[in-house]
Design a protein around this motif. Structure first.
Motif, short mmCIF file in Angstrom:
data_model
loop_
_atom_site.label_atom_id
_atom_site.label_comp_id
_atom_site.label_asym_id
_atom_site.label_seq_id
_atom_site.Cartn_x
_atom_site.Cartn_y
_atom_site.Cartn_z
N VAL A 72 0.86 -1.19 0.00
CA VAL A 72 0.00 0.00 0.00
C VAL A 72 0.89 1.24 0.00
CG1 VAL A 72 -1.66 1.34 1.37
CG2 VAL A 72 -1.87 -1.15 1.27
N LEU A 73 0.57 2.18 -0.87
CA LEU A 73 1.15 3.53 -0.78
C LEU A 73 0.04 4.42 -0.24
CD1 LEU A 73 3.30 4.06 -4.02
CD2 LEU A 73 3.82 2.76 -1.97
N HIS A 74 0.25 4.99 0.92
CA HIS A 74 -0.84 5.67 1.65
C HIS A 74 -0.73 7.20 1.55
CE1 HIS A 74 -3.81 6.59 4.52
NE2 HIS A 74 -3.10 6.50 5.62
N PHE A 75 -1.54 7.77 0.64
CA PHE A 75 -1.52 9.22 0.42
C PHE A 75 -2.82 9.90 0.81
CE2 PHE A 75 1.39 7.50 -2.82
CZ PHE A 75 2.50 8.30 -2.64
N SER A 76 -3.83 9.14 1.22
CA SER A 76 -5.12 9.80 1.46
C SER A 76 -5.15 10.38 2.86
CB SER A 76 -6.28 8.83 1.24
OG SER A 76 -6.32 7.88 2.25
N ALA A 77 -5.42 11.69 2.91
CA ALA A 77 -5.47 12.38 4.19
C ALA A 77 -6.08 13.75 3.98
CB ALA A 77 -4.05 12.55 4.74
N LEU A 78 -6.65 14.26 5.06
CA LEU A 78 -6.99 15.69 5.06
C LEU A 78 -5.67 16.41 5.29
CD1 LEU A 78 -10.10 15.49 7.43
CD2 LEU A 78 -10.10 15.68 4.94
N ASN A 79 -5.41 17.48 4.52
CA ASN A 79 -4.06 18.06 4.62
C ASN A 79 -4.03 19.58 4.53
OD1 ASN A 79 -4.69 18.37 1.99
ND2 ASN A 79 -2.99 17.19 1.15
N GLN A 80 -5.10 20.23 5.01
CA GLN A 80 -5.09 21.70 5.02
C GLN A 80 -4.64 22.18 6.40
OE1 GLN A 80 -5.80 23.36 2.10
NE2 GLN A 80 -5.83 21.25 1.34
N VAL A 81 -3.46 22.78 6.44
CA VAL A 81 -2.87 23.14 7.74
C VAL A 81 -3.78 24.10 8.51
CG1 VAL A 81 -0.89 24.26 8.84
CG2 VAL A 81 -0.54 22.73 6.90
N GLY A 82 -4.35 25.10 7.82
CA GLY A 82 -5.22 26.08 8.48
C GLY A 82 -6.45 25.42 9.09
N GLU A 83 -7.06 24.53 8.32
CA GLU A 83 -8.25 23.84 8.81
C GLU A 83 -7.89 22.94 10.00
OE1 GLU A 83 -11.85 21.36 6.74
OE2 GLU A 83 -9.85 20.50 6.57
N ALA A 84 -6.71 22.32 9.93
CA ALA A 84 -6.28 21.44 11.04
C ALA A 84 -6.12 22.24 12.33
CB ALA A 84 -4.96 20.76 10.68
N ALA A 85 -5.70 23.51 12.20
CA ALA A 85 -5.54 24.35 13.40
C ALA A 85 -6.92 24.74 13.95
CB ALA A 85 -4.73 25.60 13.05
N ARG A 86 -7.88 24.96 13.04
CA ARG A 86 -9.23 25.37 13.48
C ARG A 86 -10.04 24.20 14.00
NH1 ARG A 86 -8.93 28.06 8.68
NH2 ARG A 86 -10.26 26.55 7.64
N ASP A 87 -9.85 23.03 13.40
CA ASP A 87 -10.69 21.87 13.73
C ASP A 87 -9.84 20.61 13.89
OD1 ASP A 87 -12.73 20.09 14.07
OD2 ASP A 87 -13.71 20.47 12.14
N PRO A 88 -8.99 20.61 14.95
CA PRO A 88 -8.05 19.48 15.09
C PRO A 88 -8.74 18.13 15.26
CG PRO A 88 -7.96 20.93 17.02
CD PRO A 88 -8.80 21.62 16.00
N GLY A 89 -9.92 18.13 15.90
CA GLY A 89 -10.64 16.87 16.15
C GLY A 89 -10.95 16.15 14.85
N LYS A 90 -11.34 16.90 13.83
CA LYS A 90 -11.65 16.30 12.54
C LYS A 90 -10.41 15.60 11.96
CE LYS A 90 -13.17 17.86 7.96
NZ LYS A 90 -13.49 19.05 7.16
N TYR A 91 -9.26 16.24 12.15
CA TYR A 91 -8.02 15.67 11.59
C TYR A 91 -7.60 14.42 12.34
CZ TYR A 91 -7.35 19.00 7.95
OH TYR A 91 -7.50 19.68 6.77
N TRP A 92 -7.71 14.48 13.69
CA TRP A 92 -7.37 13.28 14.47
C TRP A 92 -8.30 12.14 14.08
CZ3 TRP A 92 -3.06 12.51 17.13
CH2 TRP A 92 -2.34 13.62 17.55
N THR A 93 -9.58 12.46 13.93
CA THR A 93 -10.55 11.39 13.63
C THR A 93 -10.26 10.77 12.27
OG1 THR A 93 -12.19 12.55 14.92
CG2 THR A 93 -13.00 10.87 13.41
N TYR A 94 -10.20 11.60 11.23
CA TYR A 94 -10.07 11.04 9.88
C TYR A 94 -8.68 10.48 9.61
CZ TYR A 94 -14.63 11.92 8.08
OH TYR A 94 -15.97 11.85 7.86
N ASN A 95 -7.66 11.26 9.91
CA ASN A 95 -6.32 10.81 9.51
C ASN A 95 -5.81 9.66 10.38
OD1 ASN A 95 -6.53 12.77 7.61
ND2 ASN A 95 -4.90 14.06 8.36
N VAL A 96 -6.12 9.70 11.67
CA VAL A 96 -5.63 8.61 12.53
C VAL A 96 -6.49 7.36 12.37
CG1 VAL A 96 -5.14 7.88 14.89
CG2 VAL A 96 -4.60 10.20 14.19
N SER A 97 -7.82 7.54 12.49
CA SER A 97 -8.66 6.33 12.42
C SER A 97 -8.59 5.72 11.02
CB SER A 97 -10.11 6.62 12.82
OG SER A 97 -10.74 7.39 11.83
#
Ligand SMILES: NC(=O)c1ccc[n+]([C@@H]2O[C@H](COP(=O)([O-])OP(=O)(O)OC[C@H]3O[C@@H](n4cnc5c(N)ncnc54)[C@H](O)[C@@H]3O)[C@@H](O)[C@H]2O)c1
Length: 152
Positions: A72-97
């Motif tokens: 597997v080459l794993h490139f799928s992720a949410l990757n907007q730095v500004g959005e990650a700062a505003r809504d970190p929970g969304k990033y932890w949920t999607y990118n980690v899970s």
């Protein structure tokens, strides 16, 4: 490697589509797994397309069953730095899970090779420092922190 099928998560995106092109040139079959949230279907032209969301374990398992990828080459992720700062929970949920889900599915199908697309955001702001693989990691937002953890 006799099995030449590689699953590329985020294969419709910027990095993933170029990886698919390179894989194709090298004689591999890149199977793109992407929900098209930020990618382009017209960029999936180097191998088959399977639409799916990373946290959807049933769909992911179906795709593994169908293609039996060697890696597997794993490139799928949410990757907007500004959005990650505003809504970190969304990033932890999607990118980690999502990443844990792909690892679990790989284990279930005996697939043992993965390349994770990390980011220099794991190093944070280190002015004047030449960033190298072993440079200490000081991420300053959820986007960088998640990549730092998943990179271990
Ligand atoms: N672009 C850069 O400058 C850069 C730099 C360093 C690292 N990266 C990393 O490389 C990776 C890819 O970045 P990119 O610039 O190609 O991004 P991109 O947005 O162009 O591609 C990401 C792809 O993943 C898909 N995707 C997102 N969430 C998904 C989900 N839940 N399920 C299935 N598919 C999903 C999107 O539809 C898109 O096609 C990311 O992990 C990013 O952190 C990017």
């Amino acid at each position: 490697m006799s099995n030449k099928t590689i699953l590329v998560t985020g294969g419709a995106g910027y990095f993933g589509s170029h990886a698919c092109k390179a894989l194709r040139r090298a004689g591999f079959t890149p199977v793109t797994y992407d929900n098209l949230e930020a990618g382009w279907l017209e960029m999936v032209k180097f191998g088959p397309f399977e639409k799916g969301d990373l946290p959807d374990s049933t769909r992911l398992s179906e795709v593994f069953h169908r293609w039996n990828p060697a890696a597997v080459l794993h490139f799928s992720a949410l990757n907007q730095v500004g959005e990650a700062a505003r809504d970190p929970g969304k990033y932890w949920t999607y990118n980690v899970s999502g990443s844990i889900n792909i690892l679990n599915t790989m284990v279930g199908h005996g697939c043992k090779r993965i390349v994770f697309s990390s980011t220099c955001a794991i190093y944070g702001d280190q002015d004047g420092v030449l960033l190298q693989e072993g440079t200490p990691q000081h991420p300053i937002n959820a986007y960088g922190s998640i990549s730092a953890i998943l990179r271990i």
